[in-house]
Design a protein around this motif. Structure first.
Motif, mmCIF file in Angstrom:
data_model
loop_
_atom_site.group_PDB
_atom_site.id
_atom_site.type_symbol
_atom_site.label_atom_id
_atom_site.label_comp_id
_atom_site.label_asym_id
_atom_site.label_seq_id
_atom_site.Cartn_x
_atom_site.Cartn_y
_atom_site.Cartn_z
ATOM 1 N N SER A 23 0.576 -1.174 0.128
ATOM 2 C CA SER A 23 -0.193 -0.067 -0.022
ATOM 3 C C SER A 23 0.953 1.477 0.232
ATOM 4 C CB SER A 23 -0.966 -0.183 0.552
ATOM 5 O OG SER A 23 -0.209 0.189 2.476
ATOM 6 N N HIS A 24 2.035 0.816 0.009
ATOM 7 C CA HIS A 24 2.575 2.695 -0.089
ATOM 8 C C HIS A 24 4.052 2.317 -1.228
ATOM 9 C CE1 HIS A 24 4.655 0.315 3.409
ATOM 10 N NE2 HIS A 24 5.744 0.655 2.860
ATOM 11 N N ASN A 25 3.986 2.168 -2.530
ATOM 12 C CA ASN A 25 4.552 1.821 -3.109
ATOM 13 C C ASN A 25 4.491 2.285 -3.990
ATOM 14 O OD1 ASN A 25 5.844 0.364 -5.945
ATOM 15 N ND2 ASN A 25 7.546 0.423 -4.315
ATOM 16 N N GLU A 26 5.371 3.075 -5.903
ATOM 17 C CA GLU A 26 5.125 3.823 -6.582
ATOM 18 C C GLU A 26 4.455 2.584 -7.505
ATOM 19 O OE1 GLU A 26 5.372 6.779 -6.638
ATOM 20 O OE2 GLU A 26 6.848 7.670 -5.662
ATOM 21 N N LEU A 27 4.403 1.874 -7.470
ATOM 22 C CA LEU A 27 4.482 0.575 -8.995
ATOM 23 C C LEU A 27 2.324 0.428 -8.856
ATOM 24 C CD1 LEU A 27 7.605 -1.291 -9.304
ATOM 25 C CD2 LEU A 27 7.018 0.735 -10.272
ATOM 26 N N PRO A 28 2.533 0.342 -8.080
ATOM 27 C CA PRO A 28 1.319 -0.299 -7.745
ATOM 28 C C PRO A 28 0.507 1.072 -8.375
ATOM 29 C CG PRO A 28 1.784 -0.989 -5.950
ATOM 30 C CD PRO A 28 2.961 -0.433 -6.519
ATOM 31 N N ASP A 29 0.471 1.756 -8.006
ATOM 32 C CA ASP A 29 -0.304 2.914 -8.851
ATOM 33 C C ASP A 29 -0.384 3.467 -10.099
ATOM 34 O OD1 ASP A 29 -0.789 3.726 -5.689
ATOM 35 O OD2 ASP A 29 -0.133 5.932 -5.612
ATOM 36 N N ILE A 30 0.649 3.078 -10.708
ATOM 37 C CA ILE A 30 1.058 2.937 -12.079
ATOM 38 C C ILE A 30 0.575 2.034 -12.655
ATOM 39 C CG2 ILE A 30 2.283 5.099 -11.421
ATOM 40 C CD1 ILE A 30 4.887 3.837 -12.890
ATOM 41 N N ILE A 31 0.510 1.184 -12.163
ATOM 42 C CA ILE A 31 0.327 -0.541 -12.921
ATOM 43 C C ILE A 31 -1.504 -0.378 -12.714
ATOM 44 C CG2 ILE A 31 0.442 -2.688 -13.220
ATOM 45 C CD1 ILE A 31 3.565 -2.587 -11.800
ATOM 46 N N PHE A 32 -2.212 0.010 -11.591
ATOM 47 C CA PHE A 32 -3.617 -0.968 -11.724
ATOM 48 C C PHE A 32 -3.743 0.937 -11.293
ATOM 49 C CE2 PHE A 32 -0.913 -4.005 -9.007
ATOM 50 C CZ PHE A 32 -1.573 -5.260 -9.400
ATOM 51 N N SER A 33 -5.312 0.761 -11.329
ATOM 52 C CA SER A 33 -6.133 1.941 -11.262
ATOM 53 C C SER A 33 -7.133 1.154 -10.115
ATOM 54 C CB SER A 33 -6.864 2.336 -12.550
ATOM 55 O OG SER A 33 -5.954 2.108 -13.819
ATOM 56 N N GLY A 34 -7.938 2.750 -9.210
ATOM 57 C CA GLY A 34 -8.840 1.970 -8.737
ATOM 58 C C GLY A 34 -10.500 2.177 -9.174
ATOM 59 N N LEU A 35 -11.594 2.501 -7.919
ATOM 60 C CA LEU A 35 -12.409 2.875 -8.500
ATOM 61 C C LEU A 35 -12.962 4.702 -8.813
ATOM 62 C CD1 LEU A 35 -15.423 0.943 -6.647
ATOM 63 C CD2 LEU A 35 -15.096 0.750 -9.084
ATOM 64 N N MET A 36 -11.469 5.337 -7.945
ATOM 65 C CA MET A 36 -11.427 5.918 -7.781
ATOM 66 C C MET A 36 -9.736 6.170 -7.941
ATOM 67 S SD MET A 36 -14.470 7.054 -6.456
ATOM 68 C CE MET A 36 -14.485 8.671 -6.864
ATOM 69 N N LYS A 37 -9.308 7.976 -8.057
ATOM 70 C CA LYS A 37 -7.714 7.946 -7.883
ATOM 71 C C LYS A 37 -8.298 9.493 -7.431
ATOM 72 C CE LYS A 37 -7.937 10.835 -12.462
ATOM 73 N NZ LYS A 37 -7.172 10.143 -13.813
ATOM 74 N N TYR A 38 -6.716 9.690 -6.735
ATOM 75 C CA TYR A 38 -6.499 11.418 -6.022
ATOM 76 C C TYR A 38 -6.255 12.206 -6.958
ATOM 77 C CZ TYR A 38 -6.030 8.755 -1.695
ATOM 78 O OH TYR A 38 -6.593 8.492 -0.767
ATOM 79 N N ASP A 39 -6.504 13.635 -6.942
ATOM 80 C CA ASP A 39 -6.489 14.511 -8.044
ATOM 81 C C ASP A 39 -4.781 15.356 -7.446
ATOM 82 O OD1 ASP A 39 -7.408 16.488 -5.808
ATOM 83 O OD2 ASP A 39 -9.096 16.688 -6.898
ATOM 84 N N ALA A 40 -4.863 16.546 -7.800
ATOM 85 C CA ALA A 40 -3.357 17.164 -7.591
ATOM 86 C C ALA A 40 -3.724 17.813 -5.664
ATOM 87 C CB ALA A 40 -3.033 18.686 -8.720
ATOM 88 N N GLY B 120 -5.298 15.958 -3.646
ATOM 89 C CA GLY B 120 -5.120 14.429 -2.850
ATOM 90 C C GLY B 120 -7.364 14.332 -2.609
ATOM 91 N N LYS B 121 -7.224 15.241 -3.294
ATOM 92 C CA LYS B 121 -8.868 14.545 -3.215
ATOM 93 C C LYS B 121 -9.765 13.457 -3.659
ATOM 94 C CE LYS B 121 -9.685 17.876 -0.419
ATOM 95 N NZ LYS B 121 -9.943 17.445 1.275
ATOM 96 N N PRO B 122 -10.455 12.459 -3.282
ATOM 97 C CA PRO B 122 -10.269 11.562 -4.266
ATOM 98 C C PRO B 122 -11.742 11.863 -5.839
ATOM 99 C CG PRO B 122 -11.800 11.437 -2.667
ATOM 100 C CD PRO B 122 -10.448 12.407 -2.207
ATOM 101 N N VAL B 123 -11.701 10.972 -6.842
ATOM 102 C CA VAL B 123 -11.847 11.551 -7.971
ATOM 103 C C VAL B 123 -12.045 10.387 -8.847
ATOM 104 C CG1 VAL B 123 -11.132 14.239 -8.290
ATOM 105 C CG2 VAL B 123 -9.970 12.469 -9.527
ATOM 106 N N VAL B 124 -13.290 10.244 -9.704
ATOM 107 C CA VAL B 124 -13.796 9.323 -10.481
ATOM 108 C C VAL B 124 -12.178 8.900 -10.736
ATOM 109 C CG1 VAL B 124 -16.047 9.963 -11.075
ATOM 110 C CG2 VAL B 124 -14.397 10.462 -12.343
ATOM 111 N N ASP B 125 -12.779 7.444 -11.362
ATOM 112 C CA ASP B 125 -11.496 6.666 -12.762
ATOM 113 C C ASP B 125 -11.758 6.070 -13.113
ATOM 114 O OD1 ASP B 125 -8.847 5.547 -13.655
ATOM 115 O OD2 ASP B 125 -7.527 5.395 -11.365
ATOM 116 N N LEU B 126 -11.404 4.222 -12.444
ATOM 117 C CA LEU B 126 -12.526 3.465 -13.484
ATOM 118 C C LEU B 126 -13.763 3.601 -13.111
ATOM 119 C CD1 LEU B 126 -10.229 -0.024 -12.387
ATOM 120 C CD2 LEU B 126 -10.325 1.113 -14.707
#
Length: 532
Positions: A65-82, A84-90
């Motif tokens: 849960s604290h690494n760079e690679l999962p964040d650029i290989i995987f996507s979530g239902l949401m993602k953080y914007d600039a 740090g607020k959650p916005v839609v993704d998948l």
């Protein structure tokens, strides 16, 4: 002359052949009819980012849960914007029903897994079922999902997630990467080979993990549903030793690295490099293990140690002033920073007075004793983390001067069964302050040091389940004070995120506050450009 020309020509051909073989190994492509084409496409390394990262053993967002690679290989239902607020993704959109505590997500259509299979609602249901129902799962984040009561899929592109009660941070936790059901169903998530051969839906796709060479190769996902990155490939080098990262930058073996303040300082006047300084919520401190006998008997004496530590001196020396003294684990949060929790000034006279009130007396060697036992405890530190080693050694010296014997034990890997009394801790709550819940609530999934405080439990649960922002601000301010009065970690400092890159790397955005180990730098990697 003709012989020399022929020799030069032969040498050039051999060099090109070696380069092609090297690139073929890096690409990790299958030995099929397309392999020659792939090598030709990848022959220009000018658009390959070489990142000197951290040592890794798994690339799975559920476990890591604290690494760079999962964040650029995987996507979530949401993602953080600039910010740090959650916005839609998948998710293309979502609705929340207050009356039933239910989220309904409408998913993007046409999204593909990196292996070409269709992404559907079944993958979302599978992921959250693993998090909430798999009793064998060894993951520190499961307490973030304990309010989920059911996850269903009425159709291929709709997901309904019902909560047992309102959770203020739930959208944040929906940013976690979704994993593919078709590859993981029936697998043991803890041990599956998928963890070293990840398949996601994100901006970059996994190509190869060269464990012997310490190198993970990714290539951009040309079928990505959003903006396709400019940089074609990322080579992530798994590096543990901090000095090695600096050397790799200097020698041209790396294009980007997070360095400790000492090493980053050496690049500040070199126009071949850029220093990119991020604000982080990353803090350091001595985390005490309350399952050990010493702290079972002496938990009342953790907080008083703060009086004997000159934290600003550590910031000025070890961090070169690039950080600040810590008094709260949510100090940088919009809901935190309550100065009433800053209750431990550096004051050796106050320290001595408080120790006497607790029943400690100095022996003939100048070390405090109580009930026939010396105030001696062990803190383990990984030997390759120079910054943490320096912090621990300085703290040990300061405490020894005050009459406390803190023994620094250097280890290559943290050993939770060896009986050490704690470790040099790093953590962050860079988004919602509820990120502290898993670490500090009694028996929560990330509370590996067995900290327990009834008042802290009460406040963190109240903060999680309140929908009023003013009320949450009040609750978390009270949490900071309660935690300061009975801490599990002797907090030392917050660190700036000192990144160094080659001059030709552009687009890194310092708007967002980064996390533990300054993770999150690649949040906008699709906008980066590379010229080398």
């Amino acid at each position: 002359m003709s012989i020399k020309k022929n020799m030069t020509k032969l040498a050039t051909i051999l060099l090109l052949m070696m380069l092609c073989l090297s690139l073929a190994a890096c690409s990790g492509g299958k030995k099929d009819d397309n392999s020659k084409t792939k090598v030709a496409e990848n022959s220009d390394l000018s658009n390959t980012l070489v990142y000197a990262g951290e040592s890794e053993d798994t690339i799975n967002p559920i476990l890591n849960s604290h690494n760079e690679l999962p964040d650029i290989i995987f996507s979530g239902l949401m993602k953080y914007d600039a910010n740090g607020k959650p916005v839609v993704d998948l998710a293309e959109s979502y609705q929340y029903d207050d009356a039933t505590n239910t989220y309904t997500f409408k998913l993007r259509k046409g999204v593909k897994w990196h292996d070409g299979k269709d992404f559907t609602a079944d993958d979302v249901v599978f992921t959250y079922d693993v998090l909430t129902q798999d009793k064998t799962l060894s993951a520190s984040i499961t307490s973030n999902y304990e309010d989920i009561s059911s996850v269903t899929a009425p159709d291929d592109y709709t997901v309904v997630i019902k909560l047992s009660k309102y959770n203020a941070a739930m959208l944040d936790y929906f940013t976690m990467g979704i994993v593919p059901k078709h590859l993981l169903e029936g697998e043991d998530i803890n041990t599956t080979s998928f963890n070293q051969h990840p398949v996601g839906t994100g901006r970059y796709k996994f190509v190869k993990w060269d464990t012997a060479g310490g190198m993970i190769t990714l290539e951009r996902n040309k079928e990505y549903y959003d903006k396709v990155p400019n940089i074609e490939r990322v080579i992530y080098k798994t590096v543990s030793v901090e000095s090695t990262k600096a050397t790799m930058l200097q020698s041209g073996e790396a294009d980007l690295a997070w360095l400790n303040a000492n090493y980053a300082e050496n690049f500040r006047k070199n126009n071949k490099f850029k220093n990119i300084d991020f604000k982080t919520a990353d803090y350091r401190g001595m985390s005490m293990d309350f399952k050990t006998e010493f702290w079972k008997k002496n938990a009342d004496s953790v907080g008083v140690l703060n009086y004997a530590i000159d934290k600003q001196k550590i910031v000025d020396s070890v961090l070169k002033g690039r950080g600040f003294a810590a008094y709260s684990p949510i100090q940088l949060s919009a809901f935190g920073g309550n100065k009433a929790a800053d209750i431990y000034p550096y004051d050796l006279d106050t320290f001595a007075k408080k120790m006497a009130e607790l029943g400690w007396k100095k022996n003939k060697d100048g070390i405090y004793e109580r009930n026939g036992e010396k105030f001696h405890f062990t803190i383990q530190v990984r030997d390759y983390e120079e910054e943490r080693v320096d912090i621990a050694n300085i703290v040990s010296t300061m405490l020894k001067k005050a009459g406390i014997d803190m023994e620094v034990v250097l280890v290559t890997k943290f050993d939770w069964d060896a009986g050490y009394n704690g470790f040099l801790y790093g953590g962050a709550a860079q988004f919602d302050p509820d990120m502290s819940y898993v670490s500090f609530v009694t028996d929560a999934s990330g509370n590996m040091m067995h900290y327990s405080n009834a008042k802290v439990d009460e406040l963190l649960k109240a903060g999680r389940h309140s929908s009023d922002e003013k009320e949450r601000k009040k609750i978390y301010g009270e949490f900071e004070v309660a935690y300061a009065e009975q801490p599990g970690i002797v907090l030392i400092s917050y660190l700036d995120g000192n990144y160094v890159s080659i001059a030709g790397l552009d687009g890194l955005d310092t708007t967002r506050v980064l996390g533990h180990h300054a993770v999150g730098v690649m949040w906008n990697i699709e906008n980066w450009t590379l010229n080398k």
